[in-house]
Motif scaffolding. Structure first.
Motif, PDB file in Angstrom:
ATOM      1  N   VAL A  47       0.853  -1.188   0.000  1.00 14.59           N
ATOM      2  CA  VAL A  47       0.000   0.000   0.000  1.00 14.59           C
ATOM      3  C   VAL A  47       0.889   1.238   0.000  1.00 14.59           C
ATOM      4  O   VAL A  47       1.808   1.333   0.824  1.00 14.59           O
ATOM      5  CB  VAL A  47      -0.913   0.014   1.241  1.00 14.59           C
ATOM      6  N   PRO A  48       0.652   2.191  -0.894  1.00 14.09           N
ATOM      7  CA  PRO A  48       1.442   3.420  -0.854  1.00 14.09           C
ATOM      8  C   PRO A  48       1.367   4.075   0.529  1.00 14.09           C
ATOM      9  O   PRO A  48       0.296   4.136   1.150  1.00 14.09           O
ATOM     10  CB  PRO A  48       0.794   4.297  -1.928  1.00 14.09           C
ATOM     11  N   LEU A  49       2.500   4.516   1.009  1.00 11.87           N
ATOM     12  CA  LEU A  49       2.614   5.046   2.370  1.00 11.87           C
ATOM     13  C   LEU A  49       1.615   6.167   2.643  1.00 11.87           C
ATOM     14  O   LEU A  49       0.914   6.150   3.655  1.00 11.87           O
ATOM     15  CB  LEU A  49       4.050   5.534   2.594  1.00 11.87           C
ATOM     16  N   GLU A  50       1.524   7.133   1.759  1.00 11.14           N
ATOM     17  CA  GLU A  50       0.616   8.262   1.985  1.00 11.14           C
ATOM     18  C   GLU A  50      -0.844   7.826   1.945  1.00 11.14           C
ATOM     19  O   GLU A  50      -1.664   8.325   2.710  1.00 11.14           O
ATOM     20  CB  GLU A  50       0.877   9.371   0.970  1.00 11.14           C
ATOM     21  N   VAL A  68       4.201   5.274  14.658  1.00 10.07           N
ATOM     22  CA  VAL A  68       3.540   3.963  14.672  1.00 10.07           C
ATOM     23  C   VAL A  68       4.174   3.052  13.621  1.00 10.07           C
ATOM     24  O   VAL A  68       4.472   1.879  13.894  1.00 10.07           O
ATOM     25  CB  VAL A  68       2.019   4.105  14.443  1.00 10.07           C
ATOM     26  N   ILE A  69       4.413   3.582  12.429  1.00 12.32           N
ATOM     27  CA  ILE A  69       5.049   2.796  11.364  1.00 12.32           C
ATOM     28  C   ILE A  69       6.438   2.339  11.813  1.00 12.32           C
ATOM     29  O   ILE A  69       6.815   1.180  11.632  1.00 12.32           O
ATOM     30  CB  ILE A  69       5.109   3.596  10.049  1.00 12.32           C
ATOM     31  N   ARG A  81       8.737   1.502   3.057  1.00 11.65           N
ATOM     32  CA  ARG A  81       9.591   2.397   2.275  1.00 11.65           C
ATOM     33  C   ARG A  81       8.657   3.408   1.637  1.00 11.65           C
ATOM     34  O   ARG A  81       8.092   4.225   2.343  1.00 11.65           O
ATOM     35  CB  ARG A  81      10.417   1.609   1.273  1.00 11.65           C
ATOM     36  N   GLU A  82       8.449   3.314   0.328  1.00 15.71           N
ATOM     37  CA  GLU A  82       7.415   4.125  -0.316  1.00 15.71           C
ATOM     38  C   GLU A  82       6.052   3.456  -0.155  1.00 15.71           C
ATOM     39  O   GLU A  82       5.016   4.073  -0.337  1.00 15.71           O
ATOM     40  CB  GLU A  82       7.693   4.316  -1.813  1.00 15.71           C
TER      41      GLU A  82
END
Length: 92
Positions: A47-50, A68-69, A81-82
């Motif tokens: 899943v994309p981070l943003e 949290v991440i 990562r991304e």
């Protein structure tokens, strides 16, 4: 606050004090959502981070999400990562 943070009841980050119990539901939702993403899209890295931040931690400060991440990465539960992927995920 330091005593609460030391006890593990509160996460202190960049001036924010977050109750761990309040973080439990979005954290569980993130992990379940990433697992569902892997099942639906096995060829994707994650899943994309943003997208993960806005979907599961949209009301939280970005620094809280980052903390949290970082904790989930340190615990070996995810790779970030991304994108965010469960630690055992391999592109199929």
């Amino acid at each position: 606050m330091s005593a609460l943070a030391a006890s593990g009841e509160v996460l202190l980050v960049d001036g924010w004090a977050c109750d761990r119990q309040a973080l439990a539901a979005p954290t569980a939702a993130l992990l379940a959502g990433v697992a569902a993403f892997h099942a639906a899209q096995p060829l994707a890295d994650g899943v994309p981070l943003e997208a993960a931040r806005t979907r599961w931690f949209g009301a939280a400060a970005p620094a809280v999400f980052a903390a949290v991440i970082a904790e989930l990465v340190a615990a070996g539960r995810i790779v970030a990562r991304e994108t965010i992927a469960l630690a055992g995920h391999r592109v199929a």
